[in-house]
Write a protein that holds these residues in place. Structure first.
Motif, PDB file in Angstrom:
ATOM      1  N   GLU A  28      17.221 -21.465   3.164  1.00 12.58           N
ATOM      2  CA  GLU A  28      17.517 -22.165   1.845  1.00 12.58           C
ATOM      3  C   GLU A  28      18.844 -21.257   1.417  1.00 12.58           C
ATOM      4  O   GLU A  28      18.856 -20.083   1.036  1.00 12.58           O
ATOM      5  CB  GLU A  28      16.309 -21.929   1.074  1.00 12.58           C
ATOM      6  CG  GLU A  28      15.150 -22.599   1.563  1.00 12.58           C
ATOM      7  CD  GLU A  28      15.276 -24.190   1.759  1.00 12.58           C
ATOM      8  OE1 GLU A  28      16.033 -24.489   0.949  1.00 12.58           O
ATOM      9  OE2 GLU A  28      14.588 -24.577   2.773  1.00 12.58           O
TER      10      GLU A  28
ATOM     11  N   GLU B 132      20.329 -27.692  -4.722  1.00  7.82           N
ATOM     12  CA  GLU B 132      19.637 -29.007  -4.272  1.00  7.82           C
ATOM     13  C   GLU B 132      20.524 -29.776  -3.355  1.00  7.82           C
ATOM     14  O   GLU B 132      21.777 -29.570  -3.293  1.00  7.82           O
ATOM     15  CB  GLU B 132      19.376 -29.857  -5.604  1.00  7.82           C
ATOM     16  CG  GLU B 132      18.422 -29.084  -6.533  1.00  7.82           C
ATOM     17  CD  GLU B 132      16.998 -29.008  -6.196  1.00  7.82           C
ATOM     18  OE1 GLU B 132      16.781 -29.972  -5.438  1.00  7.82           O
ATOM     19  OE2 GLU B 132      16.425 -27.998  -6.579  1.00  7.82           O
TER      20      GLU B 132
ATOM     21  N   ILE C 168      25.740 -29.612  -1.349  1.00  7.24           N
ATOM     22  CA  ILE C 168      24.602 -29.161  -2.297  1.00  7.24           C
ATOM     23  C   ILE C 168      25.246 -28.681  -3.576  1.00  7.24           C
ATOM     24  O   ILE C 168      26.305 -28.463  -3.996  1.00  7.24           O
ATOM     25  CB  ILE C 168      24.327 -27.739  -1.550  1.00  7.24           C
ATOM     26  CG1 ILE C 168      25.441 -26.760  -1.509  1.00  7.24           C
ATOM     27  CG2 ILE C 168      23.531 -28.194  -0.184  1.00  7.24           C
ATOM     28  CD1 ILE C 168      24.906 -25.393  -0.792  1.00  7.24           C
TER      29      ILE C 168
END
Length: 480
Positions: free
Chosen positions: A185, A199, A223
């Motif tokens: 992540e 995101e 992203i």
């Protein structure tokens, strides 16, 4: 009583008559055989064309398998950014009075970092599927730097209207070639504060096909992370750690007004490419390290843009993880020299035939030529299993021994076989050198052709190309 003068006249007329035409002797003459050998050489280009088609077919299969591996592991990575993207609206009034109307146009302002530092350490390995392989890598890439406060002219009206900045919709956007290959992540750290999660997607930006992409980029090739208004209005320092997989190559955009890039890897065969080459590089058997430094003026783009396209897609820099020998390409190039390769071999056989006194039929020439064509097929088949170097040694040795033994036994001469062995060994060595020295291939090939012609001219200087000497000798023997 016989007239002596009539007899002498008859005898003299018969003595001056040209010898009768003998088709067999004509076809066996050195000149005609030389022409037939030339025709045979051209005819052998047909099977060599089929071999070239086979090479291209196997190369396409290898590329297909490489795409399968890349689809599972990760494709070529293009890291473009980060950029600060701030949307703003412009209200324009058109017409006056009752006919007047108001239109709202949305624009996207893009701000480049004042300074961008990119560092990456990539570990490369070869992934195999069946007999094919592809260099793939995994590693960490760190993006860090600083954005300054936006200049006053960043939100200029484009149509003379009134500007309204959507300050709460500002995003930090990073373009990534293959987001599926991210291994963690990703978070954005601003001025050392709590991380902000990214995101999927490039927000309002459109990611066009990159300079090095084989297919158009998807809408999710990027992203984005929200940046609070208090941060972007004053400027901020940032850090974006990326942990990703990829294959074949990695590219970076010089997104900063001043950009420095440092890439290192354990792969010893880098191919530096793109809009900028490294200022410093170190290559060893254990890997490489390269550094780029791109100043503001060299990039050729202002500090801000009004655009919805992700910038700098055509000005990437990077490195390819090159395979030491692309043997499909090498074999395909070597087939371009097949006609010269076969011609030199036939020339050697022809000279040996003329000097030995034994005849070598044109069918036998064809068999020698087909053995050379089979050499390319063996080279392709072996290279897919043991690599190009060993494959070339094995295929060349087999073709050399076979043809040397065949020529020697057919001409009833061990010395002819030994000479043929030496000639073929030299030809194969020269062909190998031509394939390794691509930049000098034309020069080397022209020198070889000139020397071969010169040797042939002097070695065949005493050959009777018409075959008349053989006919006269046979007639004298019959008369005796």
């Amino acid at each position: 009583m016989t007239d002596v003068s009539d007899t002498d006249a008859t005898t003299g007329s018969a003595g001056n008559r040209p010898p009768p035409f003998r088709p067999r002797a004509f076809l066996n003459s050195p000149g005609v055989k030389f022409v037939l050998i030339g025709i045979l050489t051209v005819m052998l280009m047909v099977p060599s064309l089929f071999v070239w088609i086979l090479v291209e077919e196997r190369a396409d299969r290898a590329r297909e398998v490489a795409r399968d591996i890349a689809g599972s592991w990760g494709g070529t990575q293009e890291i473009n950014g980060p950029y600060l993207v701030v949307p703003f609206s412009e209200t324009v009034t058109i017409g006056t009075g009752d006919r007047g109307r108001t239109e709202v146009h949305w624009h996207t302002a893009v701000l480049f970092p004042e300074k961008l530092d990119v560092s990456g350490d990539l570990q490369v390995e070869e992934r195999w599927k069946s007999i094919y392989s592809l260099p793939v890598y995994s590693g960490a890439v760190q993006l860090s730097g600083r954005f300054g406060a936006p200049p006053s002219n960043m939100f200029e009206p484009q149509k003379g209207g009134t500007v309204d900045i959507a300050a709460d919709k500002a995003l930090l956007v990073v373009g990534i070639g293959d987001v599926r290959a991210l291994k963690n992540e990703v978070s954005l750290t601003l001025d050392g504060n709590a991380p902000i999660p990214f995101e999927p997607g490039p927000g309002p930006m459109v990611v066009s096909s990159g300079q090095f992409k084989a297919a158009p980029a998807s809408a999710s090739s990027g992203i984005n992370a929200a940046v609070p208004p208090l941060k972007w209005r004053k400027g901020f320092a940032f850090q974006v750690p990326l942990d990703l997989n990829g294959s074949t190559a990695v590219y970076v955009a010089p997104a900063g007004q001043s950009t420095s890039v440092n890439l290192s890897s354990n792969w010893p065969h880098p191919g530096f490419t793109g809009a900028f080459l490294p200022d410093e590089r170190t290559i060893a058997d254990t890997g490489f390290e390269a550094n780029w430094s791109i100043p503001y003026l060299a990039r050729g783009i202002p500090k801000t843009l009004i655009t919805n396209q992700l910038p700098l897609q055509s000005k990437l820099l990077g490195v390819k993880f090159v395979e030491p020998v692309n043997f499909y390409q090498t074999i395909s190039r070597s087939l371009k020299y097949a006609i010269g390769f076969i011609s030199l071999t036939f020339l050697a056989v022809f000279v040996l035939e003329m000097r030995s006194g034994w005849r070598f039929h044109w069918i036998q020439y064809a068999l020698v030529g087909l053995a050379l064509i089979i050499f390319y097929v063996m080279l392709l088949a072996l290279a897919e299993h043991v690599g190009y170097g060993l494959a070339y040694l094995g295929a060349a040795s087999a073709a050399t021994v076979l043809n040397a033994a065949y020529v020697g036994t057919s001409l009833k001469s061990r010395s002819a076989g030994a000479v043929m062995f030496a000639v073929l060994a030299t030809i194969f060595a020269l062909l190998f050198a031509l394939m390794r020295e691509q930049d000098y291939a034309l020069l080397i090939g022209s020198v070889i052709a000139f020397l071969a012609l010169a040797v042939t001219m002097f070695v065949t200087q005493k050959i009777d190309w018409t075959g008349q000497d053989d006919t006269e000798t046979a007639k004298s023997a019959a008369a005796a």
